[in-house]
Design an enzyme around this catalytic site. Structure first.
Site, PDB file in Angstrom:
ATOM      1  CE1 TYR A  33     -32.320  74.449  21.688  1.00  0.00           C
ATOM      2  CE2 TYR A  33     -31.817  76.017  23.434  1.00  0.00           C
ATOM      3  CZ  TYR A  33     -32.389  75.734  22.202  1.00  0.00           C
ATOM      4  OH  TYR A  33     -33.004  76.725  21.485  1.00  0.00           O
ATOM      5  NE  ARG A  52     -25.052  76.509  18.541  1.00  0.00           N
ATOM      6  CZ  ARG A  52     -26.086  76.663  17.706  1.00  0.00           C
ATOM      7  NH1 ARG A  52     -26.241  77.807  17.055  1.00  0.00           N
ATOM      8  NH2 ARG A  52     -26.951  75.675  17.515  1.00  0.00           N
ATOM      9  NE  ARG A 101     -35.340  77.315  43.927  1.00  0.00           N
ATOM     10  CZ  ARG A 101     -35.301  78.569  44.362  1.00  0.00           C
ATOM     11  NH1 ARG A 101     -34.984  78.832  45.633  1.00  0.00           N
ATOM     12  NH2 ARG A 101     -35.576  79.566  43.543  1.00  0.00           N
ATOM     13  CE  LYS A 151     -29.493  75.803  20.009  1.00  0.00           C
ATOM     14  NZ  LYS A 151     -30.343  76.841  19.434  1.00  0.00           N
ATOM     15  CD  GLU A 184     -31.025  85.811  18.066  1.00  0.00           C
ATOM     16  OE1 GLU A 184     -30.279  85.136  17.343  1.00  0.00           O
ATOM     17  OE2 GLU A 184     -30.906  85.867  19.315  1.00  0.00           O
ATOM     18  CG  LEU A 208     -27.757  80.818  18.564  1.00  0.00           C
ATOM     19  CD1 LEU A 208     -27.219  80.479  19.951  1.00  0.00           C
ATOM     20  CD2 LEU A 208     -28.916  79.905  18.216  1.00  0.00           C
TER      21      LEU A 208
END
Length: 288
Positions: A33, A52, A101, A151, A184, A208
C-alpha cells in the site's frame, strides 16, 4: 455522505465496493500500500510514492495493474469526486484472486493484481495541534518480520504497538532491537537531534524507506544542517536535545518524551519546528 472509491477499474459508492473472499490481500495480507497526502486539493510527492510502489511490487514479484499515468488520474479523480481539500489517498495493490486459497503464489502473468483506492478527508491536516505540543512515545520490542522496507499491509503488530502506547498514556511507540537500538516508529521514521546534528537510522531492509524521510533529509542538507544516517539507542534519544518522526500524514512531528523521560525543554525544539516549516512550504510548491 457516501464516498466514491475505486475498486479494480470501477468508481463506486463505498457501500457498493466489494472484493472477493479469495483475494490474497484479504486472506494472507499479500498486498502492498501507499498513502499520499493531499493539501489544498493537490497531491504531495506522488512521484515518490509511485516509485516506492514499483519497488515493493517488484520485491514481491507482483504486477502493477495500471500505469503510473492512470494511477495519477485515479488519485486526482477521487480527490475531485470526494471534494478533498486536505486529507489522504489510500492505495492498495493485492496479488489478486487466484480462485481458491493456497499458500503458493499464483503465476503473476495469469492472475490480475487487485487495486483499491479511497480518500480520507482530514481538514486542517497541516495544522495538527500535536505539532505544537509534541508527542510522547514508548519503546517496545521489534518483533516484526525482517523485510520492513517492503510496504506491505501486515500491520497487526504496529497496530498493537499503537494500542500499547495508548494504554500507557502516550501517543505512539518506537520499535527497539537488541541493546536498545531504535529501528523506527509504528508508522513513521524516527530521528533525534543532538548539538544541531540530525541523526536517523540508515536505509536497509530493517526500516521503511520513507518518502517524507527522503524529502526531509534533502531539505535539511540544502539548509546546511548536518545529517548522520546511523543507528541510535533509546538512551541516546533520551539524552538528545530534540526528537521527531516523519510520515506522509504527520509530515514532521516533534517527540518530547521517550519512556517517561522528557527531552530537552520538554517542548518541540527549533530544528524540528524549522524542518516542519520547510517541508510544508516546499511540498506545497511541488504539489500536483
Amino acid at each position: 455522505m457516501s464516498r466514491t472509491v475505486y475498486v479494480n477499474g470501477e468508481y463506486l459508492p463505498e457501500e457498493e465496493a466489494k472484493i472477493s473472499v479469495f483475494d490474497r490481500g484479504f486472506l494472507m495480507a499479500d498486498a502492498v500500500y501507499e498513502v499520499t497526502s493531499v493539501l489544498g486539493g493537490k497531491l504531495i510527492d506522488f512521484a515518490g510514492h509511485a516509485e516506492r510502489l514499483h519497488r515493493s511490487l517488484a520485491l514481491l514479484d507482483m504486477r502493477q495493474p495500471v500505469t503510473d499515468e492512470e494511477l495519477l488520474a485515479v488519485h486526482r479523480e477521487l480527490v475531485a469526486r470526494n471534494g478533498i481539500e486536505d486529507g489522504l489517498v489510500y492505495l492498495q495493490v493485492t496479488r489478486g484472486n487466484p480462485g481458491d486459497r493456497d499458500f503458493a503464489f499464483p503465476d503473476p502473468d495469469k492472475v490480475k493484481a487487485g487495486i483499491v483506492l479511497f480518500t480520507q478527508s482530514k481538514p486542517g491536516l497541516a495544522d495538527n495541534p500535536a505539532a505544537k505540543t509534541g508527542m510522547k512515545v514508548i519503546s517496545i520490542p521489534d518483533i516484526r518480520w525482517g523485510r520492513r522496507d517492503i510496504k506491505t499491509v501486515q500491520l497487526l503488530y504496529p497496530s498493537i504497538g499503537k494500542m500499547m502506547a495508548k494504554k500507557a498514556g502516550c501517543d505512539d511507540a518506537w520499535f527497539v532491537e537488541d541493546e536498545g537500538v531504535v529501528t523506527e516508529g509504528t508508522s513513521n521514521n524516527a530521528y533525534i537531534v543532538k548539538g544541531g546534528r540530525i541523526v536517523t537510522r540508515q536505509l536497509s531492509e530493517d526500516i521503511l524507506h520513507g518518502i517524507t524521510r527522503a524529502a526531509i533529509l534533502r531539505f535539511a542538507r540544502e539548509a546546511q544542517m548536518v545529517v548522520e544516517e546511523r543507528a541510535f539507542t533509546v538512551a541516546e534519544a533520551q539524552a538528545a536535545d530534540e526528537a521527531f518522526v516523519t510520515s506522509a500524514s504527520a509530515f514532521v512531528m516533534p517527540v518530547v518524551e521517550i519512556d517517561g523521560v522528557a527531552l530537552g525543554s520538554g517542548a518541540p525544539g527549533p530544528v524540528t519546528r524549522r524542518l516542519r516549516e520547510i517541508y510544508l512550504e516546499e511540498s506545497r510548491k511541488a504539489a500536483i
